[in-house]
Design an enzyme around this catalytic site. Sequence first.
Site, short mmCIF file in Angstrom:
data_model
loop_
_atom_site.label_atom_id
_atom_site.label_comp_id
_atom_site.label_asym_id
_atom_site.label_seq_id
_atom_site.Cartn_x
_atom_site.Cartn_y
_atom_site.Cartn_z
N GLU A 44 -2.68 1.72 6.42
CA GLU A 44 -1.31 1.43 6.86
C GLU A 44 -0.56 2.74 7.12
OE1 GLU A 44 2.60 -1.06 5.29
OE2 GLU A 44 1.20 -0.23 3.83
N LYS A 112 4.17 -5.97 11.32
CA LYS A 112 4.19 -6.45 9.94
C LYS A 112 5.32 -7.45 9.71
CE LYS A 112 4.00 -4.53 5.21
NZ LYS A 112 4.12 -3.27 4.45
N CYS A 146 -0.93 -4.74 4.48
CA CYS A 146 -0.54 -4.46 3.10
C CYS A 146 0.13 -5.64 2.39
CB CYS A 146 0.34 -3.21 3.07
SG CYS A 146 0.37 -2.39 1.44
#
Length: 259
Positions: A44, A112, A146
Amino acid sequence: MTTLNVALAQINVRKGEPRINWTHVQDVIAQATARGANMVVLPELWDAGMAYDRGREIASNLSGGLFAQVAALARQNNIFIFGSMYEKRGVGVYNTCAVFSPRAGVAGAYRKLHLFPLSNEDKWLNAGESPLAVDLPWGRTGFGICYDLRFPELFRRYAEDGAQVIILPASWPHPRLEHYRTLLRARAIENQCYMIAVNRTGTDADDGTQYFGHSCVIDPWGETALEVGEQEGLYTVTIDLDMIAEVRRKIPALQGRIL
């Protein structure tokens, strides 16, 4: 394609230093190509780490800047590249995992969805608006980043959309290793797919945050095909894509859902 050669690039990301990180990544991609990998997955925000306050300065749009350089690298090396970066889009800045295809350039972008409040990511960056699943040479592939791992509904949606492989760039720190391991196995078992997670390693100099690495590939049975330790490096594994249909045939849980 019945097998897939995966390269996991577990690197120590230099916070706020995109030039240093980019130089390192070019070397890693060259190594992955030399090993015959079909894809390489980076952590990430491999471009600058958690330098959220500098995100707007570091970010570029999908067709320019560092995104264009990574796309060119994918073409030159005939390899798919994944891993999230700072993306500038309109007035916003996003944590974005682009699909860098050796033939199609940027073939998609996952932004994300779940921003991590404990690091104030949500104060600096914009949340994405939708999941992303795309058809790639080895099969339909979904993406998370994540903190997304804690939200099972995203991964179930990918399974319903036919995803066979899910890629997760990450920056999980100590002491949450067992959460990471357990959630990855759960997502693989629930959705009968491969989970490919690449987590960064190293320590941020400014705040001392320690990232535990342990990049891994979990198969559709929930077994560990590969898990590494905390050491920085490029790790490769070949996975059996036929296993996905086998598991879904033997235990038809996805077909048996009521809700």
